[in-house]
Scaffold this motif. Structure first.
Motif, PDB file in Angstrom:
ATOM      1  N   ILE A  28       0.830  -1.201   0.000  1.00  0.00           N
ATOM      2  CA  ILE A  28       0.000   0.000   0.000  1.00  0.00           C
ATOM      3  C   ILE A  28       0.867   1.255   0.000  1.00  0.00           C
ATOM      4  CG2 ILE A  28      -1.726   1.290   1.282  1.00  0.00           C
ATOM      5  CD1 ILE A  28      -2.826  -1.340   2.252  1.00  0.00           C
ATOM      6  N   GLU A  29       0.513   2.193  -0.895  1.00  0.00           N
ATOM      7  CA  GLU A  29       1.257   3.442  -1.012  1.00  0.00           C
ATOM      8  C   GLU A  29       0.330   4.636  -0.803  1.00  0.00           C
ATOM      9  OE1 GLU A  29       3.079   3.453  -4.814  1.00  0.00           O
ATOM     10  OE2 GLU A  29       4.575   1.945  -4.306  1.00  0.00           O
ATOM     11  N   ASP A  30       0.952   5.818  -0.667  1.00  0.00           N
ATOM     12  CA  ASP A  30       0.232   7.096  -0.620  1.00  0.00           C
ATOM     13  C   ASP A  30      -0.813   7.136   0.484  1.00  0.00           C
ATOM     14  OD1 ASP A  30       1.711   7.916  -2.823  1.00  0.00           O
ATOM     15  OD2 ASP A  30       0.249   7.061  -4.206  1.00  0.00           O
ATOM     16  N   LEU A  31      -0.421   6.741   1.674  1.00  0.00           N
ATOM     17  CA  LEU A  31      -1.352   6.781   2.802  1.00  0.00           C
ATOM     18  C   LEU A  31      -1.333   8.178   3.419  1.00  0.00           C
ATOM     19  CD1 LEU A  31      -0.587   3.325   4.422  1.00  0.00           C
ATOM     20  CD2 LEU A  31      -2.470   3.946   2.940  1.00  0.00           C
ATOM     21  N   ASP A  32      -2.103   9.078   2.830  1.00  0.00           N
ATOM     22  CA  ASP A  32      -2.076  10.460   3.280  1.00  0.00           C
ATOM     23  C   ASP A  32      -3.235  10.800   4.205  1.00  0.00           C
ATOM     24  OD1 ASP A  32      -3.979  10.133   1.374  1.00  0.00           O
ATOM     25  OD2 ASP A  32      -3.522  11.969   0.265  1.00  0.00           O
ATOM     26  N   GLU A  33      -4.017   9.808   4.590  1.00  0.00           N
ATOM     27  CA  GLU A  33      -5.136  10.057   5.487  1.00  0.00           C
ATOM     28  C   GLU A  33      -4.983   9.178   6.729  1.00  0.00           C
ATOM     29  OE1 GLU A  33      -9.052  10.181   3.671  1.00  0.00           O
ATOM     30  OE2 GLU A  33      -8.095  10.282   1.712  1.00  0.00           O
ATOM     31  N   PHE A  93      -6.314   1.766   9.863  1.00  0.00           N
ATOM     32  CA  PHE A  93      -6.804   0.463   9.437  1.00  0.00           C
ATOM     33  C   PHE A  93      -5.668  -0.483   9.054  1.00  0.00           C
ATOM     34  CE2 PHE A  93     -11.100   2.345   8.653  1.00  0.00           C
ATOM     35  CZ  PHE A  93     -11.772   1.485   9.493  1.00  0.00           C
ATOM     36  N   VAL A  94      -4.664   0.060   8.384  1.00  0.00           N
ATOM     37  CA  VAL A  94      -3.535  -0.782   8.001  1.00  0.00           C
ATOM     38  C   VAL A  94      -2.804  -1.294   9.231  1.00  0.00           C
ATOM     39  CG1 VAL A  94      -1.292  -0.808   6.851  1.00  0.00           C
ATOM     40  CG2 VAL A  94      -3.244   0.275   5.736  1.00  0.00           C
ATOM     41  N   SER A  95      -2.556  -0.393  10.195  1.00  0.00           N
ATOM     42  CA  SER A  95      -1.873  -0.805  11.428  1.00  0.00           C
ATOM     43  C   SER A  95      -2.722  -1.802  12.207  1.00  0.00           C
ATOM     44  CB  SER A  95      -1.559   0.420  12.297  1.00  0.00           C
ATOM     45  OG  SER A  95      -0.633   1.263  11.652  1.00  0.00           O
ATOM     46  N   TYR A  96      -4.021  -1.552  12.254  1.00  0.00           N
ATOM     47  CA  TYR A  96      -4.922  -2.467  12.954  1.00  0.00           C
ATOM     48  C   TYR A  96      -4.861  -3.861  12.330  1.00  0.00           C
ATOM     49  CZ  TYR A  96      -9.266  -4.345  14.911  1.00  0.00           C
ATOM     50  OH  TYR A  96     -10.190  -5.111  15.551  1.00  0.00           O
ATOM     51  N   LEU A  97      -4.936  -3.915  11.009  1.00  0.00           N
ATOM     52  CA  LEU A  97      -4.917  -5.205  10.330  1.00  0.00           C
ATOM     53  C   LEU A  97      -3.566  -5.887  10.486  1.00  0.00           C
ATOM     54  CD1 LEU A  97      -6.492  -7.205   8.742  1.00  0.00           C
ATOM     55  CD2 LEU A  97      -6.030  -5.932   6.658  1.00  0.00           C
ATOM     56  N   ARG A  98      -2.483  -5.110  10.440  1.00  0.00           N
ATOM     57  CA  ARG A  98      -1.167  -5.696  10.715  1.00  0.00           C
ATOM     58  C   ARG A  98      -1.152  -6.302  12.116  1.00  0.00           C
ATOM     59  NH1 ARG A  98       3.109  -4.232   7.348  1.00  0.00           N
ATOM     60  NH2 ARG A  98       2.775  -2.401   6.029  1.00  0.00           N
ATOM     61  N   GLY A  99      -1.713  -5.549  13.056  1.00  0.00           N
ATOM     62  CA  GLY A  99      -1.703  -6.004  14.446  1.00  0.00           C
ATOM     63  C   GLY A  99      -2.390  -7.337  14.636  1.00  0.00           C
ATOM     64  N   LYS A 104      -6.645   5.711   7.062  1.00  0.00           N
ATOM     65  CA  LYS A 104      -6.028   4.632   6.294  1.00  0.00           C
ATOM     66  C   LYS A 104      -4.897   3.996   7.093  1.00  0.00           C
ATOM     67  CE  LYS A 104      -7.055   6.585   1.731  1.00  0.00           C
ATOM     68  NZ  LYS A 104      -6.459   7.091   0.476  1.00  0.00           N
ATOM     69  N   LEU A 105      -4.068   4.840   7.672  1.00  0.00           N
ATOM     70  CA  LEU A 105      -2.972   4.327   8.489  1.00  0.00           C
ATOM     71  C   LEU A 105      -3.505   3.523   9.657  1.00  0.00           C
ATOM     72  CD1 LEU A 105      -0.694   7.485   8.482  1.00  0.00           C
ATOM     73  CD2 LEU A 105      -0.169   5.304   7.404  1.00  0.00           C
ATOM     74  N   ILE A 123      -0.651  -1.914  16.974  1.00  0.00           N
ATOM     75  CA  ILE A 123      -1.882  -1.446  17.629  1.00  0.00           C
ATOM     76  C   ILE A 123      -1.654  -0.096  18.292  1.00  0.00           C
ATOM     77  CG2 ILE A 123      -3.590  -1.961  19.433  1.00  0.00           C
ATOM     78  CD1 ILE A 123      -3.787  -3.694  16.885  1.00  0.00           C
ATOM     79  N   ASN A 124      -0.450   0.136  18.808  1.00  0.00           N
ATOM     80  CA  ASN A 124      -0.153   1.425  19.447  1.00  0.00           C
ATOM     81  C   ASN A 124      -0.132   2.578  18.450  1.00  0.00           C
ATOM     82  OD1 ASN A 124       0.018   0.641  22.125  1.00  0.00           O
ATOM     83  ND2 ASN A 124       2.185   0.098  21.980  1.00  0.00           N
ATOM     84  N   LYS A 125      -0.046   2.277  17.169  1.00  0.00           N
ATOM     85  CA  LYS A 125      -0.057   3.328  16.149  1.00  0.00           C
ATOM     86  C   LYS A 125      -1.462   3.849  15.863  1.00  0.00           C
ATOM     87  CE  LYS A 125       3.903   1.407  13.568  1.00  0.00           C
ATOM     88  NZ  LYS A 125       4.297   0.802  12.268  1.00  0.00           N
TER      89      LYS A 125
END
Length: 442
Positions: free
Chosen positions: A330-335, A341-347, A338-339, A363-365
């Protein structure tokens, strides 16, 4: 809060106020003696209406610039006539996006001629854009008093109620509008409101009415520009079948859209159609077919939305390592969301892989300031992670915060047992059970 964007729709309707017939009508703005007695001025205003219509069709900003210059020239030669103030208000509303100035001109126009219902209608729409719904209703009431059977005015009334989630009132006004005009937009709007309150069968009936009207417009009148809208409504109908647990019916509709995918001009919407097919296939437990669609159509995309959903599907079918690889694309995460959800899913993927420190870091992100339900879920995740890291004091703290917000018998029972120093089920086994119950899915 949703905003009502109906600019093109409004312009196409109020252009009738510029017509030659209306120039002689006592109930419109274009009825002053100056207008009636000056052939040149009458022709110029009629010409401006044609230019507005051309702008609606082409979106050419230069056309608007030329219109503005022409209006200024007319004001210079004829003074601040109500008609010219009205035109100037439109310019500031649609071209300059200066709503305060637009209101200033439109109020001058209404003061000089209080019989033009469209002036109040436009002011009502401006107040909608400003989220001042009380003033919007006041202006619309003036417009409706002058033209009680104008379905456009009634429709805007309904849209305001829809925007503030007063769906029952919105439906009431859409019923009134539909008695006057069987407009496909009104059926769509009423269907959306029925869907919002969970009356899916009524929503589907309204979507069917809209589809019949659109089909007639496309086949009999050659309005090919309506094709995208036709398939969007079919798509809405398909999603409702999923909410009604009638996935097979939804899949039939989606496959019908895919057969005609070349008729859809919007590439993004084409992808959304395939994503809905994946959702339906997942609900039907046809996982391999869903993954194949992503691999064939969406894997090369680096857009947040598509990658995140593909990663979500991989996570759901218990392939967390591959899910993380997709998230890395995933690129161009300017919102911020978005960050999050991506961090949550990684977690949750790292939890599944039992890499708890990495999970905690992800999750801390997140903060999910825009969505409290996700933020509450984070407290549960942190509790599970800290317990897996043998930090029971921290785990109890986060379990407590989570239970203050969410009723969860499984977590409450575990919290009380740990607090009482009693034996509990192994944390990794417990987490696996939560996965099976889908409590860790978003």
């Amino acid at each position: 809060m949703k905003k009502i964007i109906i600019i093109i729709f409004i312009i196409s309707l109020f252009l009738t106020a510029f017509s030659q017939e209306n120039l002689d009508c006592d109930t419109t703005d274009f009825s002053s003696n100056t207008i009636k007695n000056d052939i040149y001025l009458k022709v110029k205003i009629d010409d401006i209406s044609i230019q507005y219509d051309l702008w609606v069709r082409t979106g050419d900003i230069q056309i608007l610039k030329n219109i503005d210059l022409q209006i200024d020239e007319l004001i210079k030669n004829y003074g601040e006539l109500s008609e010219l103030q009205y035109l100037k208000g439109i310019m500031y509303m649609y071209y300059y996006k200066d709503y305060d100035k637009a209101l200033e001109y439109l109020k001058k126009s209404s003061d000089k001629n209080p019989k033009n219902a469209y002036t109040y209608f436009l002011m009502g729409n401006i107040y909608v854009q400003l989220n001042d719904y009380n003033k919007a209703f006041l202006e619309l009431n003036k417009a409706i008093k002058l033209e009680p059977n104008n379905d456009t005015f009634i429709y805007l009334y309904a849209l305001i109620y829809e925007s503030i989630d007063e769906n029952h009132f919105a439906i009431e006004y859409l019923n009134k509008a539909l008695k006057i005009n069987k407009n496909h937009e009104y059926y769509i709007s009423r269907g959306n409101n029925y869907a919002h309150i969970g009356e899916y069968e009524k929503a589907i009936l309204d979507y069917d009415e809209a589809l019949n009207i659109l089909n007639n417009m496309i086949n009999n009148k050659g309005n090919l520009d309506k094709q995208d809208l036709y398939y969007r409504i079919m798509y809405k109908k398909a999603t409702l079948f999923r909410y009604m647990y009638e996935e097979e019916k939804g899949l039939v509709l989606i496959d019908e859209i895919i057969k005609n995918i070349d008729k859809i001009s919007n590439d993004y919407f084409q992808k959304i159609v395939y994503l809905e097919k994946v959702n339906l296939l997942y609900d039907l437990k046809r996982y391999d077919e869903g993954i194949e669609i992503y691999q064939n159509l969406l894997l090369d995309s680096k857009e947040y939305y598509f990658c995140a959903l593909y990663a979500k599907l991989l996570y759901k079918v218990n392939d967390p390592s591959e899910s993380i690889k997709i998230l890395d694309k995933i690129e161009d995460l300017d919102e911020e969301y978005k960050l999050d959800f991506v961090s949550y899913l990684r977690g949750i993927n790292f939890i599944s892989l039992k890499e708890y420190k990495k999970a905690l870091n992800e999750i801390n992100k997140t903060n999910f300031n825009f969505d409290i339900s996700y933020r509450d879920k984070n407290f549960l995740l942190k509790g599970l992670i800290y317990e897996a890291l043998n930090e029971e004091k921290m785990a109890l703290n986060y379990y407590k915060i989570y239970l203050e917000k969410i009723e969860d018998k499984d977590i409450k029972n575990r919290y009380e047992l740990i607090k009482a120093n009693k034996e509990v089920e192994n944390i990794e086994v417990f987490i696996e059970d939560l996965y099976k119950q889908r409590k860790l899915l978003y």
